[in-house]
Design a protein around this motif. Structure first.
Motif, PDB file in Angstrom:
ATOM      1  N   VAL A  32      10.630   1.178  -9.591  1.00  0.00           N
ATOM      2  CA  VAL A  32       9.215   1.083  -9.997  1.00  0.00           C
ATOM      3  C   VAL A  32       8.624   2.481 -10.177  1.00  0.00           C
ATOM      4  O   VAL A  32       7.956   2.766 -11.188  1.00  0.00           O
ATOM      5  N   LEU A  33       8.896   3.368  -9.222  1.00  0.00           N
ATOM      6  CA  LEU A  33       8.290   4.708  -9.273  1.00  0.00           C
ATOM      7  C   LEU A  33       8.771   5.486 -10.496  1.00  0.00           C
ATOM      8  O   LEU A  33       7.977   6.145 -11.175  1.00  0.00           O
ATOM      9  N   ARG A  34      10.051   5.416 -10.818  1.00  0.00           N
ATOM     10  CA  ARG A  34      10.517   6.195 -11.965  1.00  0.00           C
ATOM     11  C   ARG A  34       9.998   5.612 -13.275  1.00  0.00           C
ATOM     12  O   ARG A  34       9.740   6.336 -14.229  1.00  0.00           O
ATOM     13  N   HIS A  35       9.845   4.275 -13.322  1.00  0.00           N
ATOM     14  CA  HIS A  35       9.265   3.624 -14.495  1.00  0.00           C
ATOM     15  C   HIS A  35       7.827   4.112 -14.722  1.00  0.00           C
ATOM     16  O   HIS A  35       7.453   4.517 -15.832  1.00  0.00           O
ATOM     17  N   LYS A  36       7.033   4.106 -13.671  1.00  0.00           N
ATOM     18  CA  LYS A  36       5.625   4.506 -13.796  1.00  0.00           C
ATOM     19  C   LYS A  36       5.497   6.011 -14.039  1.00  0.00           C
ATOM     20  O   LYS A  36       4.619   6.453 -14.775  1.00  0.00           O
ATOM     21  N   ALA A  37       6.387   6.796 -13.426  1.00  0.00           N
ATOM     22  CA  ALA A  37       6.358   8.250 -13.629  1.00  0.00           C
ATOM     23  C   ALA A  37       6.643   8.564 -15.097  1.00  0.00           C
ATOM     24  O   ALA A  37       5.995   9.430 -15.698  1.00  0.00           O
ATOM     25  N   GLN A  38       7.607   7.841 -15.665  1.00  0.00           N
ATOM     26  CA  GLN A  38       7.945   8.046 -17.079  1.00  0.00           C
ATOM     27  C   GLN A  38       6.752   7.707 -17.975  1.00  0.00           C
ATOM     28  O   GLN A  38       6.424   8.459 -18.897  1.00  0.00           O
ATOM     29  N   LEU A  39       6.104   6.577 -17.676  1.00  0.00           N
ATOM     30  CA  LEU A  39       4.946   6.158 -18.482  1.00  0.00           C
ATOM     31  C   LEU A  39       3.850   7.215 -18.456  1.00  0.00           C
ATOM     32  O   LEU A  39       3.108   7.383 -19.415  1.00  0.00           O
ATOM     33  N   HIS A  40       3.713   7.916 -17.311  1.00  0.00           N
ATOM     34  CA  HIS A  40       2.668   8.934 -17.150  1.00  0.00           C
ATOM     35  C   HIS A  40       3.182  10.345 -17.435  1.00  0.00           C
ATOM     36  O   HIS A  40       2.505  11.319 -17.118  1.00  0.00           O
ATOM     37  N   SER A  41       4.396  10.449 -17.989  1.00  0.00           N
ATOM     38  CA  SER A  41       5.000  11.760 -18.284  1.00  0.00           C
ATOM     39  C   SER A  41       4.968  12.690 -17.071  1.00  0.00           C
ATOM     40  O   SER A  41       4.727  13.896 -17.204  1.00  0.00           O
ATOM     41  N   LEU A  42       5.160  12.115 -15.891  1.00  0.00           N
ATOM     42  CA  LEU A  42       5.186  12.898 -14.649  1.00  0.00           C
ATOM     43  C   LEU A  42       6.623  13.300 -14.361  1.00  0.00           C
ATOM     44  O   LEU A  42       7.499  12.441 -14.235  1.00  0.00           O
ATOM     45  N   ASN A  43       6.853  14.613 -14.280  1.00  0.00           N
ATOM     46  CA  ASN A  43       8.209  15.129 -14.120  1.00  0.00           C
ATOM     47  C   ASN A  43       8.577  15.175 -12.633  1.00  0.00           C
ATOM     48  O   ASN A  43       8.345  16.173 -11.954  1.00  0.00           O
ATOM     49  N   ILE A  44       9.115  14.040 -12.122  1.00  0.00           N
ATOM     50  CA  ILE A  44       9.561  14.006 -10.730  1.00  0.00           C
ATOM     51  C   ILE A  44      10.975  13.444 -10.679  1.00  0.00           C
ATOM     52  O   ILE A  44      11.406  12.732 -11.582  1.00  0.00           O
ATOM     53  N   GLU A  45      11.705  13.806  -9.613  1.00  0.00           N
ATOM     54  CA  GLU A  45      13.043  13.259  -9.388  1.00  0.00           C
ATOM     55  C   GLU A  45      12.943  12.280  -8.227  1.00  0.00           C
ATOM     56  O   GLU A  45      12.335  12.591  -7.206  1.00  0.00           O
ATOM     57  N   ILE A  46      13.543  11.114  -8.412  1.00  0.00           N
ATOM     58  CA  ILE A  46      13.410  10.054  -7.412  1.00  0.00           C
ATOM     59  C   ILE A  46      14.783   9.535  -7.023  1.00  0.00           C
ATOM     60  O   ILE A  46      15.628   9.265  -7.893  1.00  0.00           O
ATOM     61  N   ASP A  47      15.003   9.403  -5.716  1.00  0.00           N
ATOM     62  CA  ASP A  47      16.238   8.816  -5.221  1.00  0.00           C
ATOM     63  C   ASP A  47      15.861   7.883  -4.070  1.00  0.00           C
ATOM     64  O   ASP A  47      14.715   7.883  -3.591  1.00  0.00           O
ATOM     65  N   SER A  48      16.822   7.067  -3.625  1.00  0.00           N
ATOM     66  CA  SER A  48      16.567   6.198  -2.477  1.00  0.00           C
ATOM     67  C   SER A  48      17.781   6.204  -1.560  1.00  0.00           C
ATOM     68  O   SER A  48      18.894   6.559  -1.975  1.00  0.00           O
ATOM     69  N   ALA A  49      17.548   5.810  -0.300  1.00  0.00           N
ATOM     70  CA  ALA A  49      18.618   5.840   0.706  1.00  0.00           C
ATOM     71  C   ALA A  49      18.254   4.888   1.838  1.00  0.00           C
ATOM     72  O   ALA A  49      17.114   4.416   1.940  1.00  0.00           O
ATOM     73  N   GLY A  50      19.253   4.598   2.695  1.00  0.00           N
ATOM     74  CA  GLY A  50      19.034   3.715   3.840  1.00  0.00           C
ATOM     75  C   GLY A  50      19.244   4.447   5.155  1.00  0.00           C
ATOM     76  O   GLY A  50      20.087   5.346   5.241  1.00  0.00           O
ATOM     77  N   THR A  51      18.484   4.064   6.175  1.00  0.00           N
ATOM     78  CA  THR A  51      18.728   4.644   7.504  1.00  0.00           C
ATOM     79  C   THR A  51      20.029   4.077   8.088  1.00  0.00           C
ATOM     80  O   THR A  51      20.626   4.661   8.977  1.00  0.00           O
TER      81      THR A  51
END
Ligand code: 4NP
Length: 158
Positions: A23-42
């Motif tokens: 969701v975050l990378r989809h919305k970041a792309q729509l807003h042309s926000l240059n961020i890198e997103i990853d996910s992980a588990g404890t």
């Protein structure tokens, strides 16, 4: 300015945090926000697995892409590498704080700290043993938080 790096964290990295990543990378792309997103588990117990089929089904129906996401555990190096580390619930928050070197502890927050109704709503409930309604709730909470996150100074640098 280099892209800010965001790590979203849940327990298994197969339901909530892959959904937040998608969701975050989809919305970041729509807003042309240059961020890198990853996910992980404890937990590493689902290492190498694709996201839960129920998460993919619910998320795909809202237009999110999970095709390149595989479960991985949180690594020690993540605390140095990422600028913002967002926990899905208080258990994951406590575990991250326990493992994180003091110099990086300011990077750790609850994901829903960005939800408009925080702190009344502060955790994304674990949907693993719930029915499909649990996965829809996860998406609702994450979408609302992401709408605020992509305009937050922590990410925009404003
Ligand atoms: P997640 O959900 O932390 O959102 O990925 C879970 C996935 C697996 C388990 C628990 C929660 N499990 O007990 O295997």
């Amino acid at each position: 300015m280099r892209a800010k790096k965001v790590l979203v964290v849940c327990l298994g990295n197969i339901c909530r945090s892959p959904t937040a990543q998608a969701v975050l990378r989809h919305k970041a792309q729509l807003h042309s926000l240059n961020i890198e997103i990853d996910s992980a588990g404890t937990s590493a117990s689902h290492r190498g697995e694709r996201p839960d089929s129920r998460s993919i089904k619910a998320g795909s129906a809202r237009g999110y892409n999970f095709s390149d996401i595989y479960s991985r555990p949180v690594f020690e190096q993540d605390f140095a590498d990422f600028d913002l580390i967002l926990a899905m619930d208080n258990d994951n928050l406590a575990e991250l704080n326990r493992r994180c070197p003091a110099e990086h502890s300011h990077k750790i927050k609850l994901f829903l700290a960005f939800h408009p109704e925080f702190p009344a709503i502060s955790e994304v409930p674990d949907p693993y043993y719930s029915g499909s309604k649990g996965f829809e709730l996860v998406l609702d909470l994450i979408e609302h938080a992401c709408d605020k996150l992509i305009i937050a100074p922590e990410l925009t640098g404003a």
